[in-house]
Enzyme design. Structure first.
Site, PDB file in Angstrom:
ATOM      1  N   ARG A  39      11.175   4.989  -6.115  1.00  8.81           N
ATOM      2  CA  ARG A  39      10.017   4.395  -5.095  1.00  8.81           C
ATOM      3  C   ARG A  39      10.769   3.936  -3.741  1.00  8.81           C
ATOM      4  NH1 ARG A  39       6.679  -0.569  -7.624  1.00  8.81           N
ATOM      5  NH2 ARG A  39       5.500   0.174  -5.982  1.00  8.81           N
TER       6      ARG A  39
ATOM      7  N   ASN B 241       5.340  -5.664   2.146  1.00  3.92           N
ATOM      8  CA  ASN B 241       5.009  -6.446   0.837  1.00  3.92           C
ATOM      9  C   ASN B 241       3.800  -5.702   0.355  1.00  3.92           C
ATOM     10  OD1 ASN B 241       5.821  -8.354  -1.450  1.00  3.92           O
ATOM     11  ND2 ASN B 241       3.893  -9.396  -0.831  1.00  3.92           N
ATOM     12  N   LYS B 242       3.372  -6.164  -0.840  1.00  4.59           N
ATOM     13  CA  LYS B 242       2.286  -5.457  -1.521  1.00  4.59           C
ATOM     14  C   LYS B 242       1.173  -5.271  -0.598  1.00  4.59           C
ATOM     15  CE  LYS B 242       2.124  -3.921  -4.638  1.00  4.59           C
ATOM     16  NZ  LYS B 242       1.966  -2.406  -4.814  1.00  4.59           N
TER      17      LYS B 242
ATOM     18  N   ASP C  50       9.361  -6.733  -0.341  1.00  2.00           N
ATOM     19  CA  ASP C  50       9.858  -5.603  -0.756  1.00  2.00           C
ATOM     20  C   ASP C  50      11.027  -4.771   0.385  1.00  2.00           C
ATOM     21  OD1 ASP C  50       7.261  -5.308  -2.125  1.00  2.00           O
ATOM     22  OD2 ASP C  50       8.748  -3.963  -3.082  1.00  2.00           O
TER      23      ASP C  50
ATOM     24  N   GLN D 234      -1.766  -6.613  -9.875  1.00  2.00           N
ATOM     25  CA  GLN D 234      -0.511  -7.373 -10.512  1.00  2.00           C
ATOM     26  C   GLN D 234      -0.610  -9.079 -10.224  1.00  2.00           C
ATOM     27  OE1 GLN D 234      -0.332  -4.978  -8.074  1.00  2.00           O
ATOM     28  NE2 GLN D 234       1.657  -3.669  -8.169  1.00  2.00           N
TER      29      GLN D 234
ATOM     30  N   ARG E  97       8.770  -3.383 -12.354  1.00  2.00           N
ATOM     31  CA  ARG E  97       8.248  -3.291 -10.986  1.00  2.00           C
ATOM     32  C   ARG E  97       8.772  -4.746 -10.143  1.00  2.00           C
ATOM     33  NH1 ARG E  97       5.823  -7.232 -11.189  1.00  2.00           N
ATOM     34  NH2 ARG E  97       5.345  -7.010  -8.759  1.00  2.00           N
ATOM     35  N   GLY E  98       8.579  -4.976  -8.892  1.00  2.00           N
ATOM     36  CA  GLY E  98       9.104  -5.984  -8.160  1.00  2.00           C
ATOM     37  C   GLY E  98      10.502  -5.831  -7.664  1.00  2.00           C
ATOM     38  N   ALA E  99      10.577  -6.035  -6.217  1.00  4.26           N
ATOM     39  CA  ALA E  99      11.806  -5.514  -5.750  1.00  4.26           C
ATOM     40  C   ALA E  99      12.915  -5.795  -6.257  1.00  4.26           C
ATOM     41  CB  ALA E  99      11.797  -5.917  -4.305  1.00  4.26           C
TER      42      ALA E  99
HETATM   43  O1  MRU Z   1       4.469  -2.327  -6.493  1.00  4.10           O
HETATM   44  P1  MRU Z   1       5.091  -3.627  -6.799  1.00  4.10           P
HETATM   45  O2  MRU Z   1       4.157  -4.267  -7.935  1.00  4.10           O
HETATM   46  O3  MRU Z   1       6.278  -3.241  -7.360  1.00  4.10           O
HETATM   47  O4  MRU Z   1       4.970  -4.494  -5.650  1.00  4.10           O
HETATM   48  C1  MRU Z   1       5.770  -5.660  -5.681  1.00  4.10           C
HETATM   49  C2  MRU Z   1       5.484  -6.547  -4.595  1.00  4.10           C
HETATM   50  O5  MRU Z   1       5.006  -6.265  -3.656  1.00  4.10           O
HETATM   51  C3  MRU Z   1       6.257  -7.887  -4.591  1.00  4.10           C
HETATM   52  O6  MRU Z   1       5.686  -8.866  -3.808  1.00  4.10           O
HETATM   53  C4  MRU Z   1       7.641  -7.738  -4.079  1.00  4.10           C
HETATM   54  O7  MRU Z   1       8.433  -6.695  -4.869  1.00  4.10           O
HETATM   55  C5  MRU Z   1       8.388  -8.971  -4.185  1.00  4.10           C
HETATM   56  S1  MRU Z   1       9.171  -9.241  -5.871  1.00  4.10           S
HETATM   57  C6  MRU Z   1       9.957 -10.611  -5.905  1.00  4.10           C
END
Ligand code: MRU
Length: 355
Positions: A97, A255-256, A245, A204, A54-56
């Site tokens: 996603r 973002n999250k 994201d 997270q 996970r994470g963009a």
């Molecule tokens: O749902 P996730 O855990 O994939 O969400 C991740 C985030 O929101 C991060 O802040 C974002 O992807 C940036 S990662 C460098």
């Protein structure tokens, strides 16, 4: 595999035979370091959907290797047959996603390799796809390092920095985005005090960010999401750094979930609010935050998933969006590998894209 990050493993990489995607299962951290070896498209789709990777930026790298593995397994020398099967696999992975643009960005980059290779033969295309996926991973490392340098140029030793979710090395190939200035500052003796929001509902911040920054030897304090404003009121926070994201053309940033209220609180207390994101996360085709599709996740993530027993009444309605959008006017600067971009973001993002 390429060399490892500071935790001693890759977030997402190919195995030595280029026959499997290897990831650390992030749903098991911090208690267990379980390495998964994924070969089928279903396994890779599930790993992305379930947030095992996970994470963009890391999703982008996993998708690039995932589509390479799909291409590798297509048993034909006929270009048109190959394209049809490749496109089906690409659409399937792309559906895992919706919010992180790095997923479609990486798949589209891989698709262009296929389009350009019509005259060169399927086996040559497969070699190029492997090289492109490796390039996406290498560029991610380089972009994050540069984000770290630009971010660090805004900071002084001893500062308190607050972050949300995990935009760390577990969300990228190395350094992270929001954490990159923290890692570089730590290496240079800045002695930052780091505050991590736990990040409901999937934790997270607690499970991943607090883990990786503590492992690196940083001074980390964990907060429930609702405590961030109190930490700011106490004067503990000199700047907020989060990832993104998808950054829209006007600077609105998804973002999250929980990032938007953090930005409102930061404005209330005069704390600068920085979004850190590689240019692969900037989507100039999406005009504003209203145009960003926000992923909705299952209710069980809120009511049940992290508890020994259910912690909400049966049948209660649950609202569980995975992301929110922070309006551009709440963002002090967007830090990309190109530099520290200031408002108006419509101009600075477009200029950076051309640079
Ligand atoms: O749902 P996730 O855990 O994939 O969400 C991740 C985030 O929101 C991060 O802040 C974002 O992807 C940036 S990662 C460098």
């Amino acid at each position: 595999m390429t060399d490892k990050n500071k935790l001693g493993f890759e977030t997402a990489a190919l195995d030595d035979e280029a026959s499997a995607l290897v990831i650390i299962d992030q749903t098991r951290l911090p208690n267990e370091r379980k390495i998964l070896r994924l070969t089928t498209q279903k396994e890779i789709w599930d790993a992305i959907y379930l947030l095992q990777v996970r994470g963009a930026p890391a999703i982008g790298v996993a998708a690039a290797y995932g589509i390479y593995l799909a291409a590798r397994g297509i048993d034909t020398t006929d270009y048109d047959v190959f394209v049809k099967k490749f496109s089906a696999a690409r659409d399937y992975l792309n559906s895992a996603r919706p919010t992180a643009v790095n997923l479609s960005w990486a798949l589209s980059r891989m698709g262009k390799i296929v389009e350009a290779g019509r005259e060169d033969g399927v086996s040559e295309i497969k070699k190029r796809l492997l090289a492109e996926a490796r390039a996406i991973q290498a560029e991610d490392i380089e972009m994050c390092r540069k984000i770290g340098e630009h971010g660090l140029s805004l900071l002084q030793p001893g500062m308190g920095l607050l972050t949300h979710c995990n935009a760390g090395q577990l969300a990228t190939s190395r350094y992270g985005t929001a954490t990159a200035p923290m890692y570089l500052g730590h290496e240079r003796g800045y002695g930052f005090r780091i505050f991590c929001d736990e990040t409901r509902p999937l934790l997270q911040g607690a499970r991943l960010t607090a883990y990786e920054l503590s492992e690196a030897g940083m001074d980390v304090t964990l907060l429930c999401d609702g405590m961030a404003a109190s930490a700011m009121r106490n004067g503990w926070v000199d700047a907020v750094f989060t990832g993104a994201d998808r950054v829209a053309a006007n600077g609105d940033a998804a973002n999250k979930i929980g990032t938007f209220p953090l930005a409102i609180a930061a404005k209330r207390f005069g704390v600068p609010f920085y979004i850190c994101a590689p240019s692969s996360t900037v989507d100039l085709h999406t005009p504003t935050g209203k145009d960003i599709k926000i992923e909705q996740r299952p209710a069980e993530e809120v009511t049940t998933m992290w508890y020994k027993e259910r912690m909400a009444p049966e049948g209660v309605k649950v609202f569980n969006p995975a992301f929110d959008v922070t309006d551009a006017d709440l963002i002090t600067a967007i830090i990309t590998e190109k530099g520290v971009l200031r408002p108006p973001f419509t101009d600075s993002l477009r200029a950076a894209a051309k640079a």
